[in-house]
Design a protein around this motif. Structure first.
Motif, PDB file in Angstrom:
ATOM      1  N   ARG A 279     -13.733  -4.826   2.960  1.00 53.08           N
ATOM      2  CA  ARG A 279     -13.149  -5.934   2.215  1.00 53.08           C
ATOM      3  C   ARG A 279     -14.254  -6.821   1.708  1.00 53.08           C
ATOM      4  NH1 ARG A 279     -11.153 -11.211   4.761  1.00 53.08           N
ATOM      5  NH2 ARG A 279     -12.451 -12.125   3.166  1.00 53.08           N
TER       6      ARG A 279
ATOM      7  N   TYR B  99      -9.274   0.689  11.678  1.00 52.76           N
ATOM      8  CA  TYR B  99      -7.850   0.678  11.978  1.00 52.76           C
ATOM      9  C   TYR B  99      -7.477   1.996  12.646  1.00 52.76           C
ATOM     10  CZ  TYR B  99      -6.723  -3.473   9.178  1.00 52.76           C
ATOM     11  OH  TYR B  99      -6.634  -4.753   8.680  1.00 52.76           O
TER      12      TYR B  99
ATOM     13  N   GLN C  74      -4.156   4.503  13.422  1.00 52.49           N
ATOM     14  CA  GLN C  74      -2.784   4.811  13.024  1.00 52.49           C
ATOM     15  C   GLN C  74      -2.267   5.963  13.885  1.00 52.49           C
ATOM     16  OE1 GLN C  74      -1.894   6.475   9.079  1.00 52.49           O
ATOM     17  NE2 GLN C  74      -0.185   5.026   8.907  1.00 52.49           N
TER      18      GLN C  74
ATOM     19  N   MET D 100      -5.078   8.693  14.013  1.00 49.74           N
ATOM     20  CA  MET D 100      -5.946   8.713  12.834  1.00 49.74           C
ATOM     21  C   MET D 100      -6.665   7.372  12.807  1.00 49.74           C
ATOM     22  SD  MET D 100      -6.700  10.442   9.929  1.00 49.74           S
ATOM     23  CE  MET D 100      -5.397  11.230   9.001  1.00 49.74           C
TER      24      MET D 100
ATOM     25  N   PHE E 149     -13.825  -2.970   8.832  1.00 50.73           N
ATOM     26  CA  PHE E 149     -12.786  -2.859   9.834  1.00 50.73           C
ATOM     27  C   PHE E 149     -12.599  -1.398  10.249  1.00 50.73           C
ATOM     28  CE2 PHE E 149     -11.123  -7.114   8.919  1.00 50.73           C
ATOM     29  CZ  PHE E 149     -11.485  -7.290   7.585  1.00 50.73           C
TER      30      PHE E 149
ATOM     31  N   PHE F 106      -9.074   4.842  10.527  1.00 50.25           N
ATOM     32  CA  PHE F 106      -9.519   4.533   9.172  1.00 50.25           C
ATOM     33  C   PHE F 106     -10.574   3.436   9.191  1.00 50.25           C
ATOM     34  CE2 PHE F 106      -6.576   6.982   6.702  1.00 50.25           C
ATOM     35  CZ  PHE F 106      -5.410   7.057   7.450  1.00 50.25           C
TER      36      PHE F 106
ATOM     37  N   LEU G   3      -8.144  -4.387   0.775  1.00 52.66           N
ATOM     38  CA  LEU G   3      -8.874  -3.429   1.595  1.00 52.66           C
ATOM     39  C   LEU G   3      -9.053  -2.107   0.853  1.00 52.66           C
ATOM     40  CD1 LEU G   3      -7.140  -3.961   5.067  1.00 52.66           C
ATOM     41  CD2 LEU G   3      -9.393  -4.776   4.364  1.00 52.66           C
TER      42      LEU G   3
ATOM     43  N   LEU H  62      -5.150  -2.890  13.922  1.00 50.88           N
ATOM     44  CA  LEU H  62      -6.530  -3.306  13.775  1.00 50.88           C
ATOM     45  C   LEU H  62      -7.261  -3.124  15.096  1.00 50.88           C
ATOM     46  CD1 LEU H  62      -8.781  -4.627  12.098  1.00 50.88           C
ATOM     47  CD2 LEU H  62      -7.899  -6.844  12.836  1.00 50.88           C
TER      48      LEU H  62
ATOM     49  N   TYR I   1       0.840  -1.190   0.000  1.00 48.40           N
ATOM     50  CA  TYR I   1       0.000   0.000   0.000  1.00 48.40           C
ATOM     51  C   TYR I   1       0.878   1.244   0.000  1.00 48.40           C
ATOM     52  CZ  TYR I   1      -4.083  -2.824   1.354  1.00 48.40           C
ATOM     53  OH  TYR I   1      -5.097  -3.741   1.397  1.00 48.40           O
TER      54      TYR I   1
ATOM     55  N   ARG J  82       2.863   5.694  12.906  1.00 47.14           N
ATOM     56  CA  ARG J  82       2.391   5.252  11.583  1.00 47.14           C
ATOM     57  C   ARG J  82       2.065   3.767  11.498  1.00 47.14           C
ATOM     58  NH1 ARG J  82       7.965   6.129  10.041  1.00 47.14           N
ATOM     59  NH2 ARG J  82       8.939   4.164   9.430  1.00 47.14           N
TER      60      ARG J  82
ATOM     61  N   MET K 195      -0.147   0.698  11.534  1.00 46.80           N
ATOM     62  CA  MET K 195      -1.582   0.455  11.381  1.00 46.80           C
ATOM     63  C   MET K 195      -1.983  -0.654  12.351  1.00 46.80           C
ATOM     64  SD  MET K 195      -3.026   2.385   9.060  1.00 46.80           S
ATOM     65  CE  MET K 195      -4.398   1.509   8.318  1.00 46.80           C
TER      66      MET K 195
ATOM     67  N   PHE L 262      -0.461  -5.145   9.279  1.00 45.36           N
ATOM     68  CA  PHE L 262       0.457  -4.301   8.529  1.00 45.36           C
ATOM     69  C   PHE L 262       1.853  -4.272   9.133  1.00 45.36           C
ATOM     70  CE2 PHE L 262      -2.143  -2.050   5.426  1.00 45.36           C
ATOM     71  CZ  PHE L 262      -3.416  -2.419   5.844  1.00 45.36           C
TER      72      PHE L 262
ATOM     73  N   PRO M 249       0.846   8.378  15.615  1.00 41.44           N
ATOM     74  CA  PRO M 249       1.968   9.053  14.937  1.00 41.44           C
ATOM     75  C   PRO M 249       3.117   8.120  14.561  1.00 41.44           C
ATOM     76  CG  PRO M 249       1.159  10.396  16.731  1.00 41.44           C
ATOM     77  CD  PRO M 249       0.431   9.084  16.824  1.00 41.44           C
TER      78      PRO M 249
ATOM     79  N   PHE N 131      -9.981   1.782   1.823  1.00 41.53           N
ATOM     80  CA  PHE N 131      -9.978   2.609   3.016  1.00 41.53           C
ATOM     81  C   PHE N 131     -10.736   3.906   2.809  1.00 41.53           C
ATOM     82  CE2 PHE N 131      -7.045   0.592   5.951  1.00 41.53           C
ATOM     83  CZ  PHE N 131      -6.343  -0.280   5.146  1.00 41.53           C
ATOM     84  N   GLY N 132     -11.317   4.397   3.907  1.00 35.52           N
ATOM     85  CA  GLY N 132     -11.855   5.749   3.913  1.00 35.52           C
ATOM     86  C   GLY N 132     -10.733   6.750   4.079  1.00 35.52           C
ATOM     87  N   ALA N 133     -11.095   8.022   4.067  1.00 39.05           N
ATOM     88  CA  ALA N 133     -10.100   9.100   4.117  1.00 39.05           C
ATOM     89  C   ALA N 133      -9.482   9.277   5.497  1.00 39.05           C
ATOM     90  CB  ALA N 133     -10.725  10.403   3.663  1.00 39.05           C
TER      91      ALA N 133
ATOM     92  N   SER O 264      -5.132   8.753   2.809  1.00 36.97           N
ATOM     93  CA  SER O 264      -5.461   7.394   3.201  1.00 36.97           C
ATOM     94  C   SER O 264      -4.544   6.406   2.484  1.00 36.97           C
ATOM     95  CB  SER O 264      -6.922   7.115   2.859  1.00 36.97           C
ATOM     96  OG  SER O 264      -7.309   5.848   3.327  1.00 36.97           O
TER      97      SER O 264
END
Lengths: 115, 114
Positions: free
Chosen positions: B95, B37, B39, B89, B35, B91, B102, B47, A35, B43, B45, A106, B41, B104-106, A42
């Motif tokens: 799926r 997720y 995130q 963040m 799902f 998300f 996957l 679940l 990804y 970074r 990801m 991930f 700082p 993802f939304g914004a 996103s």
């Protein structure tokens, strides 16, 4: 869950060069995904890395720009070729796990900055 | 391709209070998974929670629960007793049952005020 590692964790590169990102999983997995997460955005799927066959790329991503290798069931690489500043992103690999692969985990990501 | 929409770019919550993040999706399939997720700082990801479309019961994981409204194609996340470590963040992701990719939304940035 599987332990997923990525190398490098971050890098700063010059435009026109290439960078290869490694993804290592501590167990054998059938599928691995790559990804891209552009700054403040996103996640977008680049491709599915299949062991023993060509990677499957999503719309907007091509093999010449993002060649992928999958030499075995625990390892994959993603190369970002001929980089430009627009390639500055976080690149993440992921693997499906759990019963019927219903969950996806991930790696820690690789933060790439292209100058 | 399926569309996942998160209409709240940012949400702020007082520590120990509750916050709800919204997510809607568009699909014509009957077999799918949803799902949330997180995130931070760092970074990484992480679940948070998973919901199978065929299950009517809303999923719950400790302080995190979802409100899954299949007919409305809505999948909201409720964070109860918010903690400073919940700042991240979030998300929403979709799926298909026949695939493992996957969408993802914004994302929604959650800030927790001490």
């Amino acid at each position: 869950s599987a332990v997923i590692s990525q190398k490098p964790s971050r890098d700063i590169c010059q435009r026109g060069t290439s960078l290869t990102i490694q993804c290592q999983v501590d167990s054998q997995v059938t599928m691995m995904f790559w990804y891209r997460q552009q700054p403040g955005q996103s996640l977008t799927l680049i491709a599915t890395a299949n062991q023993g066959s060509e990677a499957t790329y999503e719309s907007g991503f091509v093999i010449d720009k993002f060649p992928i290798s999958r030499p075995n069931l625990t390892f994959s690489t993603l190369t970002v070729s001929n980089m430009s500043p627009e390639d500055s992103s976080i690149y993440l690999c992921s693997v499906p796990e759990g019963d019927s692969y219903n969950e996806q985990f991930f790696g820690p990501g690789t933060r790439l900055t292209v100058l | 391709a399926q569309t996942v929409t998160q209409s709240q770019p940012e949400m702020s919550v007082q520590e120990a209070e509750t916050v709800t993040l919204s997510c809607t999706y568009d699909t014509s399939e009957s077999d799918y998974y949803l799902f949330w997720y997180k995130q931070p700082p760092s970074r990484q990801m992480i679940l948070v929670i998973r919901q199978e479309a065929y299950k009517q019961q809303n999923a719950t994981e400790n302080r995190f629960s979802v409100n899954f409204q299949k007919a409305a194609k809505s999948f909201s996340l409720k964070i109860s007793d918010s903690q400073l470590g919940d700042a991240a963040m979030y998300f929403c992701a979709y799926r298909s049952g026949g695939d493992y990719k996957l969408s993802f939304g914004a994302g929604t940035t959650v800030t927790v005020r001490a």
